[in-house]
Design an enzyme around this catalytic site. Structure first.
Site, PDB file in Angstrom:
ATOM      1  N   LYS A 129     -25.988   2.430  -1.176  1.00  0.00           N
ATOM      2  CA  LYS A 129     -24.652   2.477  -0.221  1.00  0.00           C
ATOM      3  C   LYS A 129     -24.758   1.568   1.969  1.00  0.00           C
ATOM      4  O   LYS A 129     -25.889   2.023   2.076  1.00  0.00           O
ATOM      5  CB  LYS A 129     -25.153   4.155   0.789  1.00  0.00           C
ATOM      6  CG  LYS A 129     -23.484   4.093   1.388  1.00  0.00           C
ATOM      7  CD  LYS A 129     -23.454   5.743   1.461  1.00  0.00           C
ATOM      8  CE  LYS A 129     -22.566   6.000   2.988  1.00  0.00           C
ATOM      9  NZ  LYS A 129     -23.026   7.614   3.460  1.00  0.00           N
ATOM     10  N   ASP A 165     -20.489   4.652  11.094  1.00  0.00           N
ATOM     11  CA  ASP A 165     -19.900   5.629  10.016  1.00  0.00           C
ATOM     12  C   ASP A 165     -19.473   6.969  11.447  1.00  0.00           C
ATOM     13  O   ASP A 165     -19.858   8.002  12.070  1.00  0.00           O
ATOM     14  CB  ASP A 165     -20.226   6.522   8.803  1.00  0.00           C
ATOM     15  CG  ASP A 165     -18.996   7.905   8.433  1.00  0.00           C
ATOM     16  OD1 ASP A 165     -17.871   7.635   9.019  1.00  0.00           O
ATOM     17  OD2 ASP A 165     -19.904   8.535   7.341  1.00  0.00           O
ATOM     18  N   LYS A 187     -15.538  12.448  13.047  1.00  0.00           N
ATOM     19  CA  LYS A 187     -17.065  13.293  13.477  1.00  0.00           C
ATOM     20  C   LYS A 187     -17.022  13.593  14.328  1.00  0.00           C
ATOM     21  O   LYS A 187     -16.026  12.769  15.863  1.00  0.00           O
ATOM     22  CB  LYS A 187     -18.277  12.644  12.969  1.00  0.00           C
ATOM     23  CG  LYS A 187     -18.266  11.991  11.505  1.00  0.00           C
ATOM     24  CD  LYS A 187     -19.600  11.536  11.565  1.00  0.00           C
ATOM     25  CE  LYS A 187     -20.096  10.718   9.910  1.00  0.00           C
ATOM     26  NZ  LYS A 187     -19.797  11.840   9.068  1.00  0.00           N
ATOM     27  N   ASP A 192     -26.069   5.722   8.031  1.00  0.00           N
ATOM     28  CA  ASP A 192     -25.496   5.465   7.217  1.00  0.00           C
ATOM     29  C   ASP A 192     -25.723   4.343   6.327  1.00  0.00           C
ATOM     30  O   ASP A 192     -25.531   4.527   5.186  1.00  0.00           O
ATOM     31  CB  ASP A 192     -24.602   5.828   7.446  1.00  0.00           C
ATOM     32  CG  ASP A 192     -23.925   6.683   6.682  1.00  0.00           C
ATOM     33  OD1 ASP A 192     -24.621   7.320   6.476  1.00  0.00           O
ATOM     34  OD2 ASP A 192     -22.081   6.659   6.702  1.00  0.00           O
ATOM     35  N   ASP A 213     -14.126  11.053   5.542  1.00  0.00           N
ATOM     36  CA  ASP A 213     -15.771  10.988   5.637  1.00  0.00           C
ATOM     37  C   ASP A 213     -16.066  11.331   4.774  1.00  0.00           C
ATOM     38  O   ASP A 213     -17.273  11.045   4.637  1.00  0.00           O
ATOM     39  CB  ASP A 213     -16.102  12.028   6.953  1.00  0.00           C
ATOM     40  CG  ASP A 213     -17.613  12.264   7.424  1.00  0.00           C
ATOM     41  OD1 ASP A 213     -17.634  10.941   7.273  1.00  0.00           O
ATOM     42  OD2 ASP A 213     -17.918  13.109   8.335  1.00  0.00           O
ATOM     43  N   GLU A 273     -16.836   8.945   2.375  1.00  0.00           N
ATOM     44  CA  GLU A 273     -16.511   7.446   2.804  1.00  0.00           C
ATOM     45  C   GLU A 273     -17.374   6.506   1.164  1.00  0.00           C
ATOM     46  O   GLU A 273     -17.203   5.536   1.356  1.00  0.00           O
ATOM     47  CB  GLU A 273     -16.522   6.294   3.471  1.00  0.00           C
ATOM     48  CG  GLU A 273     -17.535   6.034   3.957  1.00  0.00           C
ATOM     49  CD  GLU A 273     -18.516   7.386   4.668  1.00  0.00           C
ATOM     50  OE1 GLU A 273     -19.723   6.694   4.570  1.00  0.00           O
ATOM     51  OE2 GLU A 273     -17.576   7.938   5.095  1.00  0.00           O
ATOM     52  N   ARG A 290     -19.265   8.018  -0.912  1.00  0.00           N
ATOM     53  CA  ARG A 290     -18.964   7.716  -2.213  1.00  0.00           C
ATOM     54  C   ARG A 290     -17.854   6.371  -3.287  1.00  0.00           C
ATOM     55  O   ARG A 290     -17.935   6.160  -4.095  1.00  0.00           O
ATOM     56  CB  ARG A 290     -18.593   8.803  -2.935  1.00  0.00           C
ATOM     57  CG  ARG A 290     -17.730   9.557  -2.256  1.00  0.00           C
ATOM     58  CD  ARG A 290     -16.991  10.831  -2.671  1.00  0.00           C
ATOM     59  NE  ARG A 290     -18.290  11.665  -1.615  1.00  0.00           N
ATOM     60  CZ  ARG A 290     -18.104  12.490  -1.187  1.00  0.00           C
ATOM     61  NH1 ARG A 290     -17.742  13.906  -1.935  1.00  0.00           N
ATOM     62  NH2 ARG A 290     -19.659  13.451  -0.606  1.00  0.00           N
TER      63      ARG A 290
END
Length: 463
Positions: free
Chosen positions: A228, A233, A240, A251, A310, A312, A314
């Site tokens: 990933k 993010d 967030k 991230d 949020d 995202e 996956r």
């Protein structure tokens, strides 16, 4: 990362390795003043205990390093505490180490400093490699971990999708690998609609992309890594809070760790056909951002309703896993800083992993314990898949009810990996909130030393 593992030196300071049973015999070899100093320091050879014994001139003469008793829970990287306690100089272990290789790796990792934005504090203590430790192996693992830490520690203003792709290209150049890259709107034509949707709100200079590295002989077993690569993010339109964004430079920790594992495999020349796939995006906010309630088509053909922007990671992983599955690899591994639920369940030090294969799970758990790279299996509990039901699409990207978040995220990914493919998903944190031996505060490599050990055992070393 400076090389603190050396193969020769003059008059290194001895580090006496001792367990409680051997303490009495060691004291008999010490001078009266040295033994008195060790006793005054309350040195009892417990795991990780250190005593510095001065000479008559006040310089450092000997180091005592306790490894604990036979029943002690030994950390193979325990020697990583030593560089922070010792002055500059050359050192040599004397006595039987429980695990010489990991003592050397721990030493190197204990010397790690992130120095991109401020100067390092000066020369670090160096270790004469213990007998029987292959220099290339110890250095390869230590440098791969340092690479991961450097990438995760770098803030998003200096590490966007393009810079993450460049780090992969640099590794490919070092090892003679091939790299393909699909950038921006070309993702749509190439069949990566969810990678494009997540990353399209970022500026053109930070356009989303999918990076695909291949290395090794075509007829070797296929090992595919997916990481990933969300370089920052915001949470997207489901934004967030500020406190939730402070560590979001990490991230992309899944991509960094996948690259670190690929670096180990290539540098050690394992007999596999390696593939590394990284969807690199920034989950930004603009007028072009994807929205809650949108329905996206995936590469696999499944429609995905967006329950939360949020969730995202996956989405981009799903397109990448679908690509990986098309060639039916012998082993498919994805690494991702995917859920806060994993941290709630197991904390920052023990990442959960998921697999359908019980034998594969048992093997990975054994390697994780042996190399001191902890992992814990969580179940792909199929009844929880109902939490991902959508009335409008094949699946929702966010589980309902707020429970079992790490499991439902893994179940989402499982929809994009055929059951016939041996698959491991690791939900890592990629960060040390505080310093421990060989693990300084900041970006961290998690799971990759265990996975490398598994891959090497599964497919063998080159002749």
């Amino acid at each position: 990362m400076s090389d603190s593992l050396i193969e020769a030196c003059d008059q290194p300071t001895p580090i006496h390795v001792v367990d409680p049973d051997g303490l009495g015999a060691l004291f008999e070899t010490l001078s009266e003043s040295e033994a008195a100093w060790a006793r005054a320091s309350r040195f009892d050879a417990g795991a990780g205990m250190v005593a510095l014994l001065p000479t008559a001139l006040g310089t450092l003469g000997k180091v005592l390093f306790g490894v604990g008793g036979n029943g002690a829970a030994r950390n193979p990287l325990m020697a990583g505490s030593l560089p922070g306690l010792l002055p500059q100089g050359d050192y040599d272990f004397v006595g039987a180490l429980p695990d010489p290789l990991h003592a050397a790796i721990g030493w190197a990792l204990g010397n790690y400093r992130f120095s991109r934005y401020r100067a390092a504090s000066g020369p670090v203590p160096r270790l004469l490699l213990p007998k029987g430790v292959a220099p290339h192996r110890a250095r390869t693992i230590a440098r791969a971990v340092a690479l991961v830490r450097d990438l995760v520690n770098t803030p998003a203003n200096d590490l966007g999708p393009a810079e993450l792709a460049e780090a992969i290209r640099a590794a490919a150049l070092r090892h003679g690998a091939a790299v393909e890259e699909v950038v921006g709107d070309r993702l749509l034509a190439a069949g990566f609609p969810m990678v494009h949707a997540v990353g399209r709100a970022a500026s053109p200079a930070r356009a989303p992309r999918l990076v695909d590295l291949t290395w090794g002989e075509a007829d070797h077993p296929k090992v595919t890594l997916v990481g990933k690569g969300v370089v920052f993010d915001t949470g997207g339109l489901d934004i967030k809070p500020s406190s939730g964004m402070l560590l979001m430079k990490k991230d992309m920790g899944g991509a960094a760790n996948a690259l670190g594992l690929a670096e180990m495999i290539m540098a050690m020349n394992l007999p596999v056909r390696l593939r590394l796939i990284v969807p690199a995006v920034e989950n930004a906010i603009s007028g072009d951002a994807f929205r809650p309630g949108d329905i996206l088509r995936s590469r696999a053909g499944l429609s995905v309703e967006i329950g939360n922007t949020d969730a995202e990671g996956r989405l981009v992983l799903a397109d990448a896993l679908a690509l990986a599955a098309e060639e039916t690899p012998d082993l498919l591994i994805d690494l991702a800083t995917l859920t806060g639920a994993a941290r709630v369940a197991l904390g920052p030090e023990v990442p959960p992993f998921f697999t359908r294969d019980d034998a594969l799970a048992a093997a990975l758990s054994g390697h994780a314990e042996r190399v001191g790279d902890p992992l814990w299996r969580l179940p792909l509990w199929r009844p929880y898949a109902a939490m991902l039901d959508s009335k409008m699409a094949d699946i929702n990207n966010a589980g309902s009810g707020g429970m079992a978040g790490s499991i439902t995220a893994a179940l989402f990914l499982a929809r994009f990996v055929p059951e016939a493919i041996p698959w491991i998903h690791a939900d890592i944190y990629a960060w040390n909130p505080s310093s421990r031996p060989a693990r300084p505060e900041g970006g961290e490599a998690q799971a990759i030393r265990a996975l490398f050990s598994l891959i090497e055992a599964r497919y063998g070393r080159p002749a």
